[in-house]
Design a protein around this motif. Sequence first.
Motif, PDB file in Angstrom:
ATOM      1  N   LEU A 252       0.825  -1.208   0.000  1.00  0.00           N
ATOM      2  CA  LEU A 252       0.000   0.000   0.000  1.00  0.00           C
ATOM      3  C   LEU A 252       0.863   1.264   0.000  1.00  0.00           C
ATOM      4  CD1 LEU A 252      -2.842  -0.990   2.472  1.00  0.00           C
ATOM      5  CD2 LEU A 252      -3.054  -0.546   0.019  1.00  0.00           C
ATOM      6  N   ARG A 253       2.002   1.205  -0.599  1.00  0.00           N
ATOM      7  CA  ARG A 253       2.865   2.378  -0.675  1.00  0.00           C
ATOM      8  C   ARG A 253       2.171   3.481  -1.478  1.00  0.00           C
ATOM      9  NH1 ARG A 253       9.300   2.171  -2.194  1.00  0.00           N
ATOM     10  NH2 ARG A 253       9.838   4.021  -0.958  1.00  0.00           N
ATOM     11  N   HIS A 254       2.153   4.695  -0.930  1.00  0.00           N
ATOM     12  CA  HIS A 254       1.574   5.879  -1.561  1.00  0.00           C
ATOM     13  C   HIS A 254       0.067   5.781  -1.756  1.00  0.00           C
ATOM     14  CE1 HIS A 254       5.683   6.952  -2.084  1.00  0.00           C
ATOM     15  NE2 HIS A 254       5.911   6.126  -3.076  1.00  0.00           N
ATOM     16  N   ARG A 255      -0.578   4.875  -1.048  1.00  0.00           N
ATOM     17  CA  ARG A 255      -2.031   4.788  -1.140  1.00  0.00           C
ATOM     18  C   ARG A 255      -2.570   4.216   0.171  1.00  0.00           C
ATOM     19  NH1 ARG A 255      -3.592  -0.481  -3.721  1.00  0.00           N
ATOM     20  NH2 ARG A 255      -1.738  -1.793  -3.630  1.00  0.00           N
ATOM     21  N   MET A 256      -3.839   4.375   0.376  1.00  0.00           N
ATOM     22  CA  MET A 256      -4.487   3.908   1.587  1.00  0.00           C
ATOM     23  C   MET A 256      -5.766   3.170   1.213  1.00  0.00           C
ATOM     24  SD  MET A 256      -6.020   6.219   4.711  1.00  0.00           S
ATOM     25  CE  MET A 256      -7.435   6.769   3.734  1.00  0.00           C
ATOM     26  N   ILE A 257      -6.067   2.129   1.975  1.00  0.00           N
ATOM     27  CA  ILE A 257      -7.355   1.459   1.843  1.00  0.00           C
ATOM     28  C   ILE A 257      -8.279   1.994   2.924  1.00  0.00           C
ATOM     29  CG2 ILE A 257      -8.592  -0.734   2.016  1.00  0.00           C
ATOM     30  CD1 ILE A 257      -6.988  -0.423  -0.554  1.00  0.00           C
ATOM     31  N   TYR A 258      -9.394   2.553   2.510  1.00  0.00           N
ATOM     32  CA  TYR A 258     -10.401   3.062   3.444  1.00  0.00           C
ATOM     33  C   TYR A 258     -11.535   2.041   3.498  1.00  0.00           C
ATOM     34  CZ  TYR A 258     -13.987   5.983   5.576  1.00  0.00           C
ATOM     35  OH  TYR A 258     -14.971   6.464   6.399  1.00  0.00           O
ATOM     36  N   VAL A 259     -11.880   1.616   4.698  1.00  0.00           N
ATOM     37  CA  VAL A 259     -12.855   0.550   4.916  1.00  0.00           C
ATOM     38  C   VAL A 259     -14.137   1.139   5.501  1.00  0.00           C
ATOM     39  CG1 VAL A 259     -13.297  -1.622   6.121  1.00  0.00           C
ATOM     40  CG2 VAL A 259     -10.973  -1.071   5.369  1.00  0.00           C
ATOM     41  N   ASN A 260     -15.255   0.897   4.835  1.00  0.00           N
ATOM     42  CA  ASN A 260     -16.567   1.311   5.313  1.00  0.00           C
ATOM     43  C   ASN A 260     -17.408   0.052   5.459  1.00  0.00           C
ATOM     44  OD1 ASN A 260     -19.261   2.092   5.559  1.00  0.00           O
ATOM     45  ND2 ASN A 260     -19.048   3.852   4.191  1.00  0.00           N
ATOM     46  N   LEU A 261     -17.462  -0.478   6.675  1.00  0.00           N
ATOM     47  CA  LEU A 261     -18.184  -1.735   6.897  1.00  0.00           C
ATOM     48  C   LEU A 261     -19.686  -1.535   6.972  1.00  0.00           C
ATOM     49  CD1 LEU A 261     -15.767  -3.378   9.489  1.00  0.00           C
ATOM     50  CD2 LEU A 261     -15.981  -3.896   7.046  1.00  0.00           C
ATOM     51  N   LEU A 262     -20.122  -0.313   7.195  1.00  0.00           N
ATOM     52  CA  LEU A 262     -21.560  -0.054   7.241  1.00  0.00           C
ATOM     53  C   LEU A 262     -22.184  -0.283   5.876  1.00  0.00           C
ATOM     54  CD1 LEU A 262     -23.968   0.894   8.938  1.00  0.00           C
ATOM     55  CD2 LEU A 262     -23.405   3.250   8.287  1.00  0.00           C
ATOM     56  N   HIS A 263     -21.475   0.137   4.809  1.00  0.00           N
ATOM     57  CA  HIS A 263     -21.956  -0.068   3.445  1.00  0.00           C
ATOM     58  C   HIS A 263     -21.120  -1.105   2.702  1.00  0.00           C
ATOM     59  CE1 HIS A 263     -23.428   4.141   4.307  1.00  0.00           C
ATOM     60  NE2 HIS A 263     -24.532   3.473   4.053  1.00  0.00           N
ATOM     61  N   MET A 264     -20.228  -1.775   3.433  1.00  0.00           N
ATOM     62  CA  MET A 264     -19.354  -2.806   2.887  1.00  0.00           C
ATOM     63  C   MET A 264     -18.629  -2.318   1.634  1.00  0.00           C
ATOM     64  SD  MET A 264     -18.296  -5.526   4.155  1.00  0.00           S
ATOM     65  CE  MET A 264     -19.578  -5.884   5.377  1.00  0.00           C
ATOM     66  N   GLU A 265     -17.891  -1.212   1.811  1.00  0.00           N
ATOM     67  CA  GLU A 265     -17.123  -0.607   0.730  1.00  0.00           C
ATOM     68  C   GLU A 265     -15.652  -0.518   1.116  1.00  0.00           C
ATOM     69  OE1 GLU A 265     -20.672   2.400  -0.859  1.00  0.00           O
ATOM     70  OE2 GLU A 265     -18.981   3.183   0.317  1.00  0.00           O
ATOM     71  N   PHE A 266     -14.791  -0.839   0.167  1.00  0.00           N
ATOM     72  CA  PHE A 266     -13.353  -0.726   0.332  1.00  0.00           C
ATOM     73  C   PHE A 266     -12.846   0.187  -0.787  1.00  0.00           C
ATOM     74  CE2 PHE A 266     -14.495  -4.426   2.650  1.00  0.00           C
ATOM     75  CZ  PHE A 266     -13.513  -4.676   3.591  1.00  0.00           C
ATOM     76  N   ASP A 267     -12.364   1.353  -0.412  1.00  0.00           N
ATOM     77  CA  ASP A 267     -11.928   2.334  -1.392  1.00  0.00           C
ATOM     78  C   ASP A 267     -10.425   2.568  -1.300  1.00  0.00           C
ATOM     79  OD1 ASP A 267     -14.531   2.903  -2.395  1.00  0.00           O
ATOM     80  OD2 ASP A 267     -14.926   4.094  -0.604  1.00  0.00           O
ATOM     81  N   GLU A 268      -9.793   2.761  -2.451  1.00  0.00           N
ATOM     82  CA  GLU A 268      -8.385   3.117  -2.496  1.00  0.00           C
ATOM     83  C   GLU A 268      -8.268   4.626  -2.585  1.00  0.00           C
ATOM     84  OE1 GLU A 268      -5.202   2.922  -5.941  1.00  0.00           O
ATOM     85  OE2 GLU A 268      -5.486   0.923  -5.075  1.00  0.00           O
ATOM     86  N   VAL A 269      -7.454   5.199  -1.703  1.00  0.00           N
ATOM     87  CA  VAL A 269      -7.251   6.643  -1.658  1.00  0.00           C
ATOM     88  C   VAL A 269      -5.766   6.921  -1.860  1.00  0.00           C
ATOM     89  CG1 VAL A 269      -7.498   8.723  -0.258  1.00  0.00           C
ATOM     90  CG2 VAL A 269      -9.158   6.850  -0.017  1.00  0.00           C
ATOM     91  N   LEU A 270      -5.442   7.746  -2.837  1.00  0.00           N
ATOM     92  CA  LEU A 270      -4.055   8.153  -3.023  1.00  0.00           C
ATOM     93  C   LEU A 270      -3.672   9.100  -1.901  1.00  0.00           C
ATOM     94  CD1 LEU A 270      -3.944   8.764  -6.882  1.00  0.00           C
ATOM     95  CD2 LEU A 270      -3.223   6.736  -5.607  1.00  0.00           C
ATOM     96  N   LEU A 271      -2.518   8.879  -1.298  1.00  0.00           N
ATOM     97  CA  LEU A 271      -2.104   9.689  -0.162  1.00  0.00           C
ATOM     98  C   LEU A 271      -1.628  11.049  -0.622  1.00  0.00           C
ATOM     99  CD1 LEU A 271      -0.272   7.143   2.143  1.00  0.00           C
ATOM    100  CD2 LEU A 271      -2.628   7.920   2.217  1.00  0.00           C
ATOM    101  N   GLU A 272      -2.276  12.083  -0.085  1.00  0.00           N
ATOM    102  CA  GLU A 272      -1.935  13.462  -0.379  1.00  0.00           C
ATOM    103  C   GLU A 272      -1.863  14.223   0.943  1.00  0.00           C
ATOM    104  OE1 GLU A 272      -5.015  14.778  -2.905  1.00  0.00           O
ATOM    105  OE2 GLU A 272      -4.502  13.438  -4.572  1.00  0.00           O
TER     106      GLU A 272
END
Length: 280
Positions: A252-272
């Motif tokens: 996960l270098r230079h990016r983050m996984i954001y976890v939303n278990l309420l809506h069961m979503e896994f999003d990739e976010v570029l780190l800024e």
Amino acid sequence: MELYDFITAAAPGGLFPWTAQVEAAERFGLTLGRVEEAALERGIMPARYQRNRRTITVDNQLRLCRSCAVIIGSGGLGGYLIEELARLGVGNLVVVDPDIFEEHNLNRQILSSPALLGKPKAAVAAARVAEVNPAVVVTPLQIAFSRENGQGILAGSDVVMDGLDSIATRLELAECCRGLSIPLVHGAIGGWYGQVASQLPGDDIAPSLFGNWSEPKGVESQLGNPSFTPAVVASLQVAEACKILLGEGESLRHRMIYVNLLHMEFDEVLLEPSRTAVGE
């Protein structure tokens, strides 16, 4: 050579059973960890890891056996990090936590139980690992991590795991890891939500994750945490640490996984620099 001969004779199918591992340790006056390492050196998989074999080769299991992970915090995230790293076969764990178990930990912290209320978290973690995988060496440190003691705690480790709930301490941890060129796997949780990211040598994730956050703790202090959120996020952190230790896959270098278990979503976010943290 007697040890290697014993291991070979006890593992005709290429799997070295636990009972033989214990017998070898007693017969040759060795630790269980050293016997495990010797079996792996011989190309023989300890039977406890047989379900790893299609995912982790014998050579890679040996690398894990010889690796050291430092876990900062042994509460919600940290308890699961310790449990999974030990079962994975990471041979040396350093557990850092100044706290004792309290009643409000019981809803989510896997190492906690009513019988252990008031007990030091680091010592309980060491006892738990001795129960589930006695071949793993645990160094429990009942101290708070800080910039002042950080280098001494982290020196010689191969990966550092963030199980903290303090933004200020997270900043100090990222700074120490950066100074020592040690990979850091960040995890944070709050309510239904979580995030995972990695800081590899040469990187600085602090501005991206914590740049605009002014409170001492993350949103966990407002949202709390149910039982499932730390389990999910810690598992992602351990998977990330395993890849880093083995040099496999894509980190996960230079990016983050954001976890939303309420809506069961896994999003990739570029780190800024504008990104902020979730919490513990």
